[in-house]
Design an enzyme around this catalytic site. Sequence first.
Site, PDB file in Angstrom:
ATOM      1  N   TYR A 143     -35.346 -26.950 -50.871  1.00  0.00           N
ATOM      2  CA  TYR A 143     -34.743 -26.073 -49.864  1.00  0.00           C
ATOM      3  C   TYR A 143     -34.950 -24.588 -50.207  1.00  0.00           C
ATOM      4  O   TYR A 143     -34.358 -23.729 -49.579  1.00  0.00           O
ATOM      5  CB  TYR A 143     -33.254 -26.378 -49.712  1.00  0.00           C
ATOM      6  CG  TYR A 143     -32.977 -27.753 -49.131  1.00  0.00           C
ATOM      7  CD1 TYR A 143     -33.336 -28.061 -47.820  1.00  0.00           C
ATOM      8  CD2 TYR A 143     -32.379 -28.756 -49.891  1.00  0.00           C
ATOM      9  CE1 TYR A 143     -33.086 -29.320 -47.272  1.00  0.00           C
ATOM     10  CE2 TYR A 143     -32.122 -30.012 -49.354  1.00  0.00           C
ATOM     11  CZ  TYR A 143     -32.479 -30.285 -48.047  1.00  0.00           C
ATOM     12  OH  TYR A 143     -32.242 -31.529 -47.510  1.00  0.00           O
ATOM     13  N   ASP A 203     -28.330 -37.394 -56.061  1.00  0.00           N
ATOM     14  CA  ASP A 203     -29.270 -38.261 -56.793  1.00  0.00           C
ATOM     15  C   ASP A 203     -29.575 -37.730 -58.181  1.00  0.00           C
ATOM     16  O   ASP A 203     -29.812 -38.496 -59.106  1.00  0.00           O
ATOM     17  CB  ASP A 203     -30.582 -38.388 -56.010  1.00  0.00           C
ATOM     18  CG  ASP A 203     -30.359 -39.064 -54.678  1.00  0.00           C
ATOM     19  OD1 ASP A 203     -30.166 -40.284 -54.667  1.00  0.00           O
ATOM     20  OD2 ASP A 203     -30.356 -38.367 -53.642  1.00  0.00           O
ATOM     21  N   HIS A 446     -41.590 -31.046 -53.546  1.00  0.00           N
ATOM     22  CA  HIS A 446     -41.202 -31.711 -52.302  1.00  0.00           C
ATOM     23  C   HIS A 446     -40.472 -30.761 -51.380  1.00  0.00           C
ATOM     24  O   HIS A 446     -39.874 -29.773 -51.798  1.00  0.00           O
ATOM     25  CB  HIS A 446     -40.338 -32.949 -52.577  1.00  0.00           C
ATOM     26  CG  HIS A 446     -39.038 -32.652 -53.271  1.00  0.00           C
ATOM     27  ND1 HIS A 446     -37.964 -32.060 -52.645  1.00  0.00           N
ATOM     28  CD2 HIS A 446     -38.653 -32.865 -54.540  1.00  0.00           C
ATOM     29  CE1 HIS A 446     -36.981 -31.936 -53.502  1.00  0.00           C
ATOM     30  NE2 HIS A 446     -37.362 -32.393 -54.660  1.00  0.00           N
ATOM     31  N   TYR A 527     -29.706 -30.563 -40.562  1.00  0.00           N
ATOM     32  CA  TYR A 527     -28.424 -30.157 -41.182  1.00  0.00           C
ATOM     33  C   TYR A 527     -28.645 -29.121 -42.277  1.00  0.00           C
ATOM     34  O   TYR A 527     -27.699 -28.477 -42.733  1.00  0.00           O
ATOM     35  CB  TYR A 527     -27.683 -31.387 -41.713  1.00  0.00           C
ATOM     36  CG  TYR A 527     -27.929 -31.740 -43.170  1.00  0.00           C
ATOM     37  CD1 TYR A 527     -29.089 -32.394 -43.563  1.00  0.00           C
ATOM     38  CD2 TYR A 527     -26.991 -31.403 -44.156  1.00  0.00           C
ATOM     39  CE1 TYR A 527     -29.315 -32.706 -44.892  1.00  0.00           C
ATOM     40  CE2 TYR A 527     -27.220 -31.713 -45.491  1.00  0.00           C
ATOM     41  CZ  TYR A 527     -28.371 -32.361 -45.855  1.00  0.00           C
ATOM     42  OH  TYR A 527     -28.599 -32.657 -47.176  1.00  0.00           O
ATOM     43  N   ARG A 528     -29.894 -28.924 -42.675  1.00  0.00           N
ATOM     44  CA  ARG A 528     -30.203 -28.074 -43.828  1.00  0.00           C
ATOM     45  C   ARG A 528     -31.710 -27.921 -43.851  1.00  0.00           C
ATOM     46  O   ARG A 528     -32.432 -28.819 -43.413  1.00  0.00           O
ATOM     47  CB  ARG A 528     -29.747 -28.848 -45.065  1.00  0.00           C
ATOM     48  CG  ARG A 528     -29.649 -28.116 -46.365  1.00  0.00           C
ATOM     49  CD  ARG A 528     -29.096 -29.115 -47.368  1.00  0.00           C
ATOM     50  NE  ARG A 528     -28.959 -28.584 -48.689  1.00  0.00           N
ATOM     51  CZ  ARG A 528     -28.688 -29.328 -49.764  1.00  0.00           C
ATOM     52  NH1 ARG A 528     -28.526 -30.632 -49.638  1.00  0.00           N
ATOM     53  NH2 ARG A 528     -28.565 -28.780 -50.941  1.00  0.00           N
TER      54      ARG A 528
END
Length: 597
Positions: A143, A203, A446, A527-528
């Site tokens: 992000y 996670d 990622h 959502y993000r």
Amino acid sequence: MSHAQVPSLNTTHSGVPERLAIEADAAKARLCSFRTLPESKPRKKAVRLPPNTSRDSFDIAINALVSILGEKGVEVNDKELRDGWYMEHPNTHDAFHIVDQEEMVCSALAYPASVSEVQAIVRWANEFKIPIWPISMGRNLGYGGAAPRVPGSVVVDLGRNMNKILKLDENSATCMVEPGVSYFKLYEEIQKRKLPLWIDTPDLGGGSVLGNAIDRGVGYTPYGDHFANHCGMEVVLPDGSLLRTGMGAVPGKDGADNPTWESFQHAYGPAIDGIFSQSNFGIVTKMGFWLMPESGHQSYMVTFPREEDFEQIVDIIRPLALKRILGNIPQLRHAVHELAVTGRPRATWYTGSGSLPRAAITQALKTMPVGDVSWVFYGTQYGDVASIASQLDIVKSEFSKIPGSRFMLPSELPADHYIHSRVQVCSGVPILKELDWLNWKPNAAHLFFSPITPTDSKNARIVHNLIDKLHQKWGFDTMPTLCIAGREMHYIANIVYDRADEDEKRRARGLMREMITAAAKEGFGEYRTHLLFADQVAETYSWGGGALRKFNETIKDALDPNGILSPGRNGIWPKSYRGNGWELIGQDSLESVAAKL
Ligand code: ADP
């Protein structure tokens, strides 16, 4: 990347607990073995200055900051950039860069050691009109990591010196933490004190409990919605003043903190905590959380043979989740994940370019313990033995309606199967196992594409199909994880790309852009998102002529007239930036950023 021992939690707030030292070393060695990029390379540019700031005025401002925080409290970002890896992540830039590594960088770092120093930094930023970007741990990888949205901002690394567990109360099952407390740290402290409490962890356990919650991250126990399970905040506002939310606003007796600060969320008057999550309205310096009393638990997996089973799986899950028979946030994963979580590279099974063809997936899965399946559901039931048994009876009987589905307990799977890490995560034990799928490609990074998807077959299929189609178009493997909350699922598409491959980075950007647009056309929003896509995602929340954006801008301008705090976070720009070329909206806007360096 040298392969020395991974820093320990005993020596640094961002370190790894002793119990995971060997595992962390092995994870690092594996990641290093697939790395072709050098650890670092000479900078193309010296310090990336804040906007509208000359080198001279920057130096004057930095000297003033040093006089507030001391030499140790300030660092100019003029050294070579190191992406490192999860446990040794940079606080200078986005380790998972999707444009040039040097594009999303800070000019300097500030390390406050107290709330009053945070307030002083904010006043300094207002005086010198330099944007600041607070981070708690800076591990928001996928992000944007630790990167500021406006290059040249000063990153305020709160975690390094503000990492205390301020309160841990067994009776009320609550805690109050500072920004630098990781899931690892909170978990280890609870174990040390032998408290019968669980934390809820994502996670991976290295993130900040506070930072993850204000970015509205999720975990997997019944307390998996992190923001929903927070209670009480302390916030430094953009003018340097200090605010406590919820019951924290009622002074406790004789100057003490309010005893119900971590117990009741809404208090009296408008509930304002939400405006400090995914925003740039304040710097959160303390945050309370609810902890879960420890419980019996049983994890399991159910596999489904056909891609087309997806609809029926989703429609079976919905009533189970609504009735809270599925008591946590279970995951539905595509079977490609079964390959990726082994930690082996994609090239083990397929060396061609483009998306993995189904025939290759089938061939590869035949060698896996689960066999040739298409979807895998990871669930956990909670309670005492009898209640778990009765819940499992219902779950089994529902999923058995899908021909060829298979229910398996951890004891039926090999010791190195991924399910054993789900057992830990779903009972609140923070670990590192999830790093393994980063070995899928060399130099892997990622990006997450995370639309909120209704838990119903028709809509879930629309979302999945558009994502799958676009992954194929741009040449990536479709590897979704769906985190199920009941009425909706956080559909998380994991885009894994090679940081050394400029064309792959370009395609990852293109894929993200197109998925955001295509999902919005069908009425679905994220959502993000990674900070470079924040403007585009914010733009999709356009109902009522952009009423939400205008409301956010009104608050921003009122609280932060100089626009110093995290400009551009979540697509919220201060007045002085708006319409001045900062917003990255069109398909080409990001490509011009990528071409800049
Ligand atoms: P984590 O390491 O837990 O994933 P980060 O520290 O990277 O989380 O935080 C994620 C994002 O949330 C940051 O990039 C920043 O924009 C914002 N953020 C983090 N901590 C704070 C804070 N204490 N106050 C305000 N914003 C914050």
